[in-house]
Design an enzyme around this catalytic site. Structure first.
Site, PDB file in Angstrom:
ATOM      1  N   SER A  11     -42.952 -18.540 -29.969  1.00  0.00           N
ATOM      2  CA  SER A  11     -44.208 -18.307 -29.707  1.00  0.00           C
ATOM      3  C   SER A  11     -45.026 -17.505 -31.081  1.00  0.00           C
ATOM      4  O   SER A  11     -44.293 -17.013 -31.941  1.00  0.00           O
ATOM      5  CB  SER A  11     -44.457 -17.283 -28.714  1.00  0.00           C
TER       6      SER A  11
ATOM      7  N   TYR B 285     -42.440  -9.128 -24.020  1.00  0.00           N
ATOM      8  CA  TYR B 285     -42.317 -10.453 -24.368  1.00  0.00           C
ATOM      9  C   TYR B 285     -42.464 -10.695 -25.971  1.00  0.00           C
ATOM     10  O   TYR B 285     -41.575 -11.666 -26.357  1.00  0.00           O
ATOM     11  CB  TYR B 285     -43.754 -11.181 -23.862  1.00  0.00           C
TER      12      TYR B 285
END
Length: 701
Positions: free
Chosen positions: A578, A591
């Site tokens: 990501s 995250y």
């Protein structure tokens, strides 16, 4: 003794359906019906024809046209465009220019000159066999029961015993022009026949119309089945001389296969990736566990279709190999394959002719494993599966032939002359170039999600076999079903897997090895998304992110690494990380930290994998909203709140903050992943490819 006669009747002719069809479509209906039952013919085996009166497009006059299954294809699945159409008068005229058996192959070059209505479907080598039989409708099938009679040492006498005077017999001859003329002469000299057995080959039957022809064909096959069963019972025949060993239990078989197949696949793939297919059906187990295994396997197959798919003979892998592991297992399999290749090369040298094509891949196609079953190996999964089906046909033939008489295979030189037939070589040369990922296996975690599915679909377009791992069983089943319909049942598998469970991950790779033989591409994509202010982030939320996004990536990567190392032909891993792994986002500490761990983990895999030819790269998406499952939970609400926009405004928000002002979709991630997974990126490892429409803060440094 158990019999091979199935209690299920042959497919029944549907007259209501047939009444609505014209003559070409009646032929297609008959063909598909015959091909729908493997007791009638094997995949791609045999052909059908009809002589139909049609208007000549040039003269407007009625002419007789031979409709016959064209080169390649399968009677069970073909469409109308699978038939060649040829002028019968021109086919008859070819007899006037035929120069004799030593020149029969040149007659194939004349077949295009007989084409009716500019039909582009190439005519088969079997065309003369249909043209010169004086019947309106002809079937040429390869039923195991009839081939068993055709492959007996006393085939001619036994054909008469089984069928009386209703079925004729001709000795073995390679398919071609001369055989067509032999059929013509034989039938003229023996009026009233219902059909004809070709020694070592198959069955011809005929009729005045499509229904009569079909019913004659299945009646002859049923008669052969019944006669064989009655004779075997009368002799108290024991299949293959009885059992020499018993099969291992299913769990032990799976464990041995999961260990053995990647090594076997890797050793056989040194000159190009191959895929495996495992067959453990009862008749296979009966054969590989029998006293006669070695003797019968050495004889090879009889029917040309069987032989072309399965090579001169199989490789038998001894039980002693099953207990080995590591380097010892690799050395043992390498030795067995080297011996097979040397034996095959010697066969080629003994039999080659001055104009023979060059030696082809000398690795085995069929590998027999006592107590476990059969493995077939080929450049793609469908070809491997079909090769196995053909060898099952051969097993059935050997079983029934030896129960009554003595089974005989094709003479070695005849077998070679078919395998290395110049006409067969020309057909191979006409095959389209394989897609880039044919022969390779991709395992994709999170495969039922939006990004995962897009990744799988993109690679399937390039010929890969895909194994989808997902924890959502319902979504996985639905995705696999849809992709199988679109790309074919051979190339897609689904395995329910929890990437945080070591046991679940190991089991998923074992299943992949048994289904395809190993893995070449890993796309680690399974994920979650969460957001929470730092002081509100619970240990449970932190651990959940680390468990799925860091530990999960480690587990699936480690098992892929182990499998790729065992195969010894390199591999490619792509981690879907990501933008958040490069630059932190507000209120997403768990995250972001886990995604950063993925990126560093990928570098470790790249470092240790490089000496083995195993590459590892990263794709960093950002804000993939459409089609992505992570936006279906609270993540959408959380990111909207963190960025002080509504959920409806999120896509525009992310698009407008990008440098390119463009939205990012699952297909964009799939394209980047394909690039890194494929040979297009063969010299890239340890790299990061951002697919975020441009985010200055996330530029790799």
């Amino acid at each position: 003794m158990t019999t091979r006669i199935s209690p299920v009747p042959f497919p029944v002719w549907n007259e209501d359906h047939a009444a609505r069809l014209d003559q070409p479509n009646l032929l297609l209906y008959r063909s598909n019906l015959l091909g729908s039952d493997l007791r009638i013919t094997n995949y791609g085996g045999g052909n059908t024809s009809a002589k139909i009166t049609q208007k000549d497009p040039l003269t407007g006059q009625d002419v007789q046209v031979l409709w016959v299954k064209g080169s390649g294809g399968d009677v069970g699945s073909m469409k109308l465009d699978g038939f060649s159409t040829l002028y019968m008068d021109k086919l008859i005229a070819l007899q006037d220019i035929y120069r004799g058996p030593e020149h029969e192959d040149e007659m194939v070059g004349y077949l295009p000159h007989c084409t009716f209505n500019l039909n582009p479907r190439a005519a088969s080598i079997d065309t003369p066999l249909h043209a010169y039989l004086p019947f309106a409708h002809v079937d040429h099938m390869h039923p195991d029961s009839v081939i068993a009679i055709a492959a007996m040492a006393n085939s001619e006498a036994i054909t008469q015993q089984a069928f009386g005077e209703s079925i004729g017999w001709l000795p073995w001859r390679r398919p071609g022009y001369e055989l067509g003329l032999q059929l013509q002469r034989y039938v003229a000299a023996h009026p009233g026949l219902k059909g004809l057995v070709l020694g070592g080959h198959g069955l011809f039957t005929w009729g005045d119309d499509s229904r009569t022809c079909y019913e004659n064909t299945v009646a002859v096959i049923a008669q052969a089945q019944t006669w064989l069963a009655e004779q075997a019972q009368a002799r108290n025949a024991v299949p293959f001389g009885g059992a020499k060993v018993t099969g291992l239990d299913a769990t032990t078989q799976d464990a041995v296969l999961a260990k053995l197949l990647p090594v076997l696949r890797g050793q056989a793939s040194q000159s190009g990736h191959k895929l495996l297919h495992v067959d453990r059906q009862p008749v296979v187990m009966e054969f590989v566990n029998s006293h006669q295994l070695e003797a019968l396997a050495a004889l090879g197959t009889s029917c040309p279709d069987h032989f072309l798919r399965t090579k001169i003979k199989p490789l038998i892998l001894e039980e002693s190999v099953y207990t080995l592991s590591g380097a010892a297992l690799s050395e043992a399999i390498a030795g067995k394959l080297a011996d097979y290749r040397a034996d095959y090369t010697a066969y080629y040298e003994r039999c080659k002719r001055a104009n023979s094509p060059a030696l082809r891949d000398p690795n085995p196609v069929i590998i027999l494993l006592p107590r476990i079953g059969m493995v077939s190996i080929a450049k793609d999964k469908a070809t491997a599966r079909i090769a196995g089906e053909f060898y099952v046909n051969a097993i059935n033939v050997m079983r029934d032939a030896n129960a009554i008489d003595t089974y005989v295979g094709l003479p070695e030189q005849e077998a070679f002359d078919i395998e290395y037939w110049l006409l067969e070589e020309a057909k191979l040369q006409r095959m389209p170039k394989a897609k880039p990922l044919v022969g390779k296996v991709a395992l994709v975690t999170g495969g039922a999600g939006g990004i995962g599915r897009a990744i799988v679909e993109r690679q399937l377009q390039e010929g890969v076999c895909a194994v989808l791992l997902d924890i959502d069983a319902a979504a996985l089943e639905s995705t696999v079903t849809e992709l199988s319909k679109k790309f074919g049942k051979d190339v897609v598998r689904g395995v329910v897997c929890d990437v945080t469970s070591e046991e679940s991950v190991i089991a998923a790779y074992a299943r992949t090895a048994i289904e395809y033989g190993g893995v070449d591409i890993l796309v680690s994509n399974a994920g979650i998304a969460s957001a929470s202010p730092l002081e509100d982030t619970t240990l449970a939320l932190w651990n959940r992110n680390q468990s799925i996004l860091a530990t999960g990536y480690f587990l699936v990567g480690r098992e892929a690494f182990r499998l790729m190392k065992a195969q010894g032909v390199g591999g490619s891993m792509v981690f879907i990380a990501s933008k958040n792994g490069m630059v932190a986002s507000n209120q997403a500490v768990a995250y972001c930290a886990a995604k950063a761990a993925e990126i560093q983990l990928s570098r470790s895999f790249a470092l240790e994998g490089a000496p083995l030819g195993i590459r590892c790269n990263v794709v960093n998406p950002d804000a993939v909203i459409r089609g992505s499952k992570i936006w279906t939970g609270t993540w959408s609400q959380e990111r909207a709140a963190a960025n002080k926009v509504s959920e409806e405004e999120l896509e525009a928000f992310y698009r407008d903050r990008s440098m390119l002002k463009r939205s990012v979709f699952p297909e964009d991630i799939a394209e980047a992943t394909y690039f890194l997974a494929s040979e297009l990126a063969a010299k890239s490892t340890g790299n990061i490819l951002n697919v975020d429409a441009g985010n200055l803060a996330a530029f790799p440094r």
